[in-house]
Design a protein around this motif. Structure first.
Motif, PDB file in Angstrom:
ATOM      1  N   UNK A 237       1.045  -1.130   0.270  1.00 17.39           N
ATOM      2  CA  UNK A 237       0.113   0.059  -0.094  1.00 17.39           C
ATOM      3  C   UNK A 237       1.062   1.016   0.191  1.00 17.39           C
ATOM      4  N   UNK A 238       0.133   2.032   0.020  1.00 17.27           N
ATOM      5  CA  UNK A 238       1.006   3.508  -0.209  1.00 17.27           C
ATOM      6  C   UNK A 238       1.542   3.930   1.273  1.00 17.27           C
ATOM      7  N   UNK A 239       2.976   4.660   1.232  1.00 17.42           N
ATOM      8  CA  UNK A 239       3.549   4.672   3.021  1.00 17.42           C
ATOM      9  C   UNK A 239       2.159   5.503   4.242  1.00 17.42           C
ATOM     10  N   UNK A 240       2.102   4.991   5.077  1.00 17.10           N
ATOM     11  CA  UNK A 240       1.137   5.339   6.365  1.00 17.10           C
ATOM     12  C   UNK A 240       1.539   6.071   6.748  1.00 17.10           C
ATOM     13  N   UNK A 241       0.631   7.244   7.710  1.00 20.58           N
ATOM     14  CA  UNK A 241       1.396   8.187   8.326  1.00 20.58           C
ATOM     15  C   UNK A 241       0.002   7.631   9.629  1.00 20.58           C
ATOM     16  N   UNK A 242       0.233   8.223  10.526  1.00 19.78           N
ATOM     17  CA  UNK A 242      -0.389   7.962  11.947  1.00 19.78           C
ATOM     18  C   UNK A 242      -0.518   8.950  12.701  1.00 19.78           C
ATOM     19  N   UNK A 243      -1.519   9.879  12.541  1.00 23.77           N
ATOM     20  CA  UNK A 243      -1.137  10.850  12.901  1.00 23.77           C
ATOM     21  C   UNK A 243      -2.063  11.169  13.945  1.00 23.77           C
ATOM     22  N   UNK A 442      -7.895  -0.678  33.511  1.00 21.86           N
ATOM     23  CA  UNK A 442      -6.878  -0.395  33.805  1.00 21.86           C
ATOM     24  C   UNK A 442      -6.640  -0.696  32.285  1.00 21.86           C
ATOM     25  N   UNK A 443      -7.060  -0.807  31.938  1.00 18.83           N
ATOM     26  CA  UNK A 443      -5.680  -1.444  30.090  1.00 18.83           C
ATOM     27  C   UNK A 443      -6.569   0.270  29.900  1.00 18.83           C
ATOM     28  N   UNK A 444      -7.980   0.802  29.786  1.00 20.01           N
ATOM     29  CA  UNK A 444      -8.161   1.563  29.273  1.00 20.01           C
ATOM     30  C   UNK A 444      -7.238   3.176  29.879  1.00 20.01           C
ATOM     31  N   UNK A 445      -6.634   3.333  31.144  1.00 19.99           N
ATOM     32  CA  UNK A 445      -5.920   3.759  31.573  1.00 19.99           C
ATOM     33  C   UNK A 445      -4.744   3.908  31.353  1.00 19.99           C
ATOM     34  N   UNK A 446      -4.239   2.597  30.415  1.00 26.63           N
ATOM     35  CA  UNK A 446      -3.107   2.218  30.001  1.00 26.63           C
ATOM     36  C   UNK A 446      -3.001   3.038  28.841  1.00 26.63           C
ATOM     37  N   UNK A 447      -4.152   2.829  27.990  1.00 27.38           N
ATOM     38  CA  UNK A 447      -4.023   2.934  26.586  1.00 27.38           C
ATOM     39  C   UNK A 447      -4.340   4.271  26.687  1.00 27.38           C
ATOM     40  N   UNK A 448      -5.033   5.092  27.505  1.00 30.02           N
ATOM     41  CA  UNK A 448      -5.275   6.606  27.098  1.00 30.02           C
ATOM     42  C   UNK A 448      -4.026   7.583  27.239  1.00 30.02           C
ATOM     43  N   UNK A 449      -3.378   6.782  28.944  1.00 25.25           N
ATOM     44  CA  UNK A 449      -1.426   7.177  28.937  1.00 25.25           C
ATOM     45  C   UNK A 449      -0.889   7.055  27.233  1.00 25.25           C
ATOM     46  N   UNK A 450      -1.037   5.724  26.906  1.00 22.07           N
ATOM     47  CA  UNK A 450      -0.326   5.915  25.609  1.00 22.07           C
ATOM     48  C   UNK A 450      -0.494   7.188  24.551  1.00 22.07           C
ATOM     49  N   UNK A 451      -2.086   6.955  24.847  1.00 25.12           N
ATOM     50  CA  UNK A 451      -2.798   7.496  23.787  1.00 25.12           C
ATOM     51  C   UNK A 451      -2.200   9.080  23.470  1.00 25.12           C
ATOM     52  N   UNK A 452      -1.693   9.888  24.417  1.00 20.12           N
ATOM     53  CA  UNK A 452      -1.916  11.408  24.667  1.00 20.12           C
ATOM     54  C   UNK A 452      -0.207  11.219  24.704  1.00 20.12           C
ATOM     55  N   UNK A 453       0.666  10.644  24.652  1.00 18.26           N
ATOM     56  CA  UNK A 453       2.286  10.589  24.018  1.00 18.26           C
ATOM     57  C   UNK A 453       2.775  10.771  23.478  1.00 18.26           C
ATOM     58  N   UNK A 454       1.440   9.709  22.402  1.00 15.88           N
ATOM     59  CA  UNK A 454       1.537   9.945  20.931  1.00 15.88           C
ATOM     60  C   UNK A 454       1.636  11.349  20.325  1.00 15.88           C
ATOM     61  N   UNK A 455       0.969  11.955  20.834  1.00 14.83           N
ATOM     62  CA  UNK A 455       1.047  13.433  19.972  1.00 14.83           C
ATOM     63  C   UNK A 455       2.548  14.450  20.061  1.00 14.83           C
ATOM     64  N   UNK A 456       3.269  14.003  21.652  1.00 15.49           N
ATOM     65  CA  UNK A 456       3.315  14.779  22.708  1.00 15.49           C
ATOM     66  C   UNK A 456       4.874  14.238  21.476  1.00 15.49           C
ATOM     67  N   UNK A 457       5.579  15.769  21.841  1.00 13.44           N
ATOM     68  CA  UNK A 457       7.194  16.078  20.755  1.00 13.44           C
ATOM     69  C   UNK A 457       7.333  14.763  21.608  1.00 13.44           C
ATOM     70  N   UNK A 458       8.158  13.817  20.484  1.00 17.73           N
ATOM     71  CA  UNK A 458       9.090  12.235  20.677  1.00 17.73           C
ATOM     72  C   UNK A 458       8.385  10.938  20.520  1.00 17.73           C
ATOM     73  N   UNK A 459       6.882  11.647  20.595  1.00 12.95           N
ATOM     74  CA  UNK A 459       5.780  10.264  20.421  1.00 12.95           C
ATOM     75  C   UNK A 459       5.355   9.648  18.746  1.00 12.95           C
ATOM     76  N   UNK A 460       5.005   8.719  19.005  1.00 16.46           N
ATOM     77  CA  UNK A 460       4.903   8.426  17.436  1.00 16.46           C
ATOM     78  C   UNK A 460       4.167   8.844  16.521  1.00 16.46           C
ATOM     79  N   UNK A 461       2.928   9.787  16.773  1.00 15.50           N
ATOM     80  CA  UNK A 461       1.897  10.177  15.566  1.00 15.50           C
ATOM     81  C   UNK A 461       2.607  11.904  15.428  1.00 15.50           C
ATOM     82  N   UNK A 462       3.374  12.147  16.602  1.00 16.36           N
ATOM     83  CA  UNK A 462       4.155  13.496  16.378  1.00 16.36           C
ATOM     84  C   UNK A 462       4.878  13.340  15.413  1.00 16.36           C
TER      85      UNK A 462
END
Length: 475
Positions: A237-243, A442-462
């Protein structure tokens, strides 16, 4: 100073969302992020109006920098004899000359502008032809998740080989292996979008054309759909950008009087004690189903906040629910009196404000993708009740793949006319709010933390957004 101005207008992107809040607002949020992130970018944001609209529903203002401007497109005329399955595509495609003009004017606005490409909604892939005419690359913005994208690409391959028959599968326990899911999908869990034969060819056409894009921006983050993302990065597929998650975190706008009343009521409830029921912009139920929901809430004894919308009138052209003059009209007699100390029934819901409130401990949701991302961001566990589009697939992902949600019914489709009984709804609500659900919470809270880190400077989506910007600038 001259050098700075040249950099600030070096690359112009033309954004084309489909009409509808669920498509416009995520693309607008992405556009704002891009221009705020890099002064070399400017964006022309094209807004379509449906034929019955004289003016846009939204009053968007250009950015202070002038690098995000809005282009109001005039509605196109669709032949009234056009079959419903072709009318929407005809309406969208009719904007091609205006889209081309908007792109051309971007180039002429200042000598330092360079048309760097188009970012097209997943239902606006016909404008890839416009981009090709102008010698500009196209990127598709996928408002659903990576699991849905992987599923649709796989189904399109099967469809083109004559190996996909939704009529044969849709009510069965037959299993379909899907690249984006670890476990096979049952036929009865197929998304509503692909079990309607009249609409399937159009969806396959858009999916097929998505493969022609230079890249696909997906509104997700890596840790949320790592298996699906991996299945999309095999070079097929074309390149994927998870944003993502791209959601309205700023919760724009002043509170209305009704919104203040809702928040004031929530302020009086204990922490994590309220179950919130909301079913999206197209979510409404007939009288029989409303009775079952009401009976379930009453029997559960659970604090609740219920967004109840008036269904579109049968035989009318409206597709979206509206507001009751008084919510009592849509409820069983005496329900509000019997639950007066327990819950609150509202119309339109300020969903992000509600999910952000500490008193909300569970969300009975249709599993629309924007709602899925919002509940994840705020760490609110979900009870799944999908209805339309790809929502059944989202429900399976949340319940089976991630184990962060409980099920009311994953296979529900609004078009089936089935009624989910009160006992089933009550069981889902109790499971959602029970202490035994702590593991999922607990799993939802853990995913919430990952969600927020993804958009921070250095995160995967950033990082992914940065990669997209560099690809656009250096192309």
């Amino acid at each position: 100073m001259a050098t700075t101005n040249t950099l600030a207008t070096a690359a112009e992107l033309v954004f084309v969302p489909s009409p509808g809040a669920g498509h416009i607002f995520p693309m607008l949020e992405l556009a704002e992020q891009l221009v705020n992130r890099d002064p070399r970018l400017s964006i022309a944001f094209c807004l379509m109006k449906m034929p019955f609209q004289q003016t846009s529903n939204y009053d968007f203002q250009p950015s202070a920098s002038g690098r995000l401007r809005f282009v109001d497109l005039q509605p196109t005329t669709v032949d009234p004899e056009t079959p419903p399955t072709d009318a929407f595509a005809s309406f969208i495609d009719g904007h091609a000359p205006q889209i081309k003009e908007a792109a051309a004017s971007a180039n002429n606005t200042a000598s330092s502008y360079r048309l760097a490409g188009f970012v097209l909604d997943m239902f606006c892939t016909s404008f890839i032809d416009v981009a090709d005419e102008l010698g500009a690359p196209s990127y598709v913005f996928y408002t659903c998740g990576a699991t849905c994208l992987a599923f649709m690409l796989h189904v399109q391959s099967l469809f083109d080989r004559g190996e996909f028959d939704p009529d044969e599968l849709k009510d069965s326990d037959a299993e379909l292996a899907v690249p984006g899911l670890r476990d096979p999908l049952k036929g009865k869990q197929l998304p509503s979008a692909v079990v309607q034969p009249d609409w399937l060819p159009a969806l396959m056409r858009h999916t097929r054309r998505t493969r022609l894009a230079k890249g696909i921006l997906v509104n997700t983050f890596h840790d949320f759909e790592s298996h699906a993302v991996a299945s999309l990065t095999t070079g097929q597929t074309p390149p994927i950008y998870t944003v993502g998650p791209i959601i309205d975190l700023k919760m724009k706008g002043d509170r209305t009087a009704g919104e203040k009343e809702i928040v004031d009521w929530l302020d009086q409830q204990p922490t994590s004690s309220v179950v919130f029921l909301c079913f999206g912009s197209m979510g409404s139920f007939d009288e029989e189903q409303v009775k079952e929901i009401a009976a379930a809430l009453e029997a559960s004894g659970q604090r609740f906040l219920w967004s109840l919308r008036k269904p579109p009138q049968k035989g009318k052209s409206e597709f979206f629910p509206s507001e009751y003059d008084d919510v009592k009209e849509g409820l069983p007699e005496g329900f509000l009196d019997r639950t007066a100390g327990l819950g609150k029934v509202i119309g339109w819901a300020p969903q992000t404000r509600i999910l952000a409130h500490p008193s909300v401990g569970g969300f009975v949701s249709h599993c629309g993708w924007n709602s899925t991302l919002e509940s994840t961001w705020f760490g609110v566990p979900v009870a799944t009740w999908p209805m339309h589009a790809e929502q059944q697939l989202n429900a399976v992902m949340l319940v089976k793949e991630l184990e962060v949600a409980v099920e009311i019914r994953m296979s529900y489709r609004k078009t089936s006319g089935e009624v989910v009984p009160a006992e089933e709804i009550e069981r889902g609500i109790r499971g959602l709010m029970a202490a035994e659900n702590e593991g999922r919470r607990i799993k939802v809270k853990e995913m919430s933390d990952k969600c927020r880190k993804a958009v921070e400077d250095g995160g995967s989506s950033y990082h992914s957004i940065g990669r997209f910007i560099e690809d656009v600038i250096t192309d």
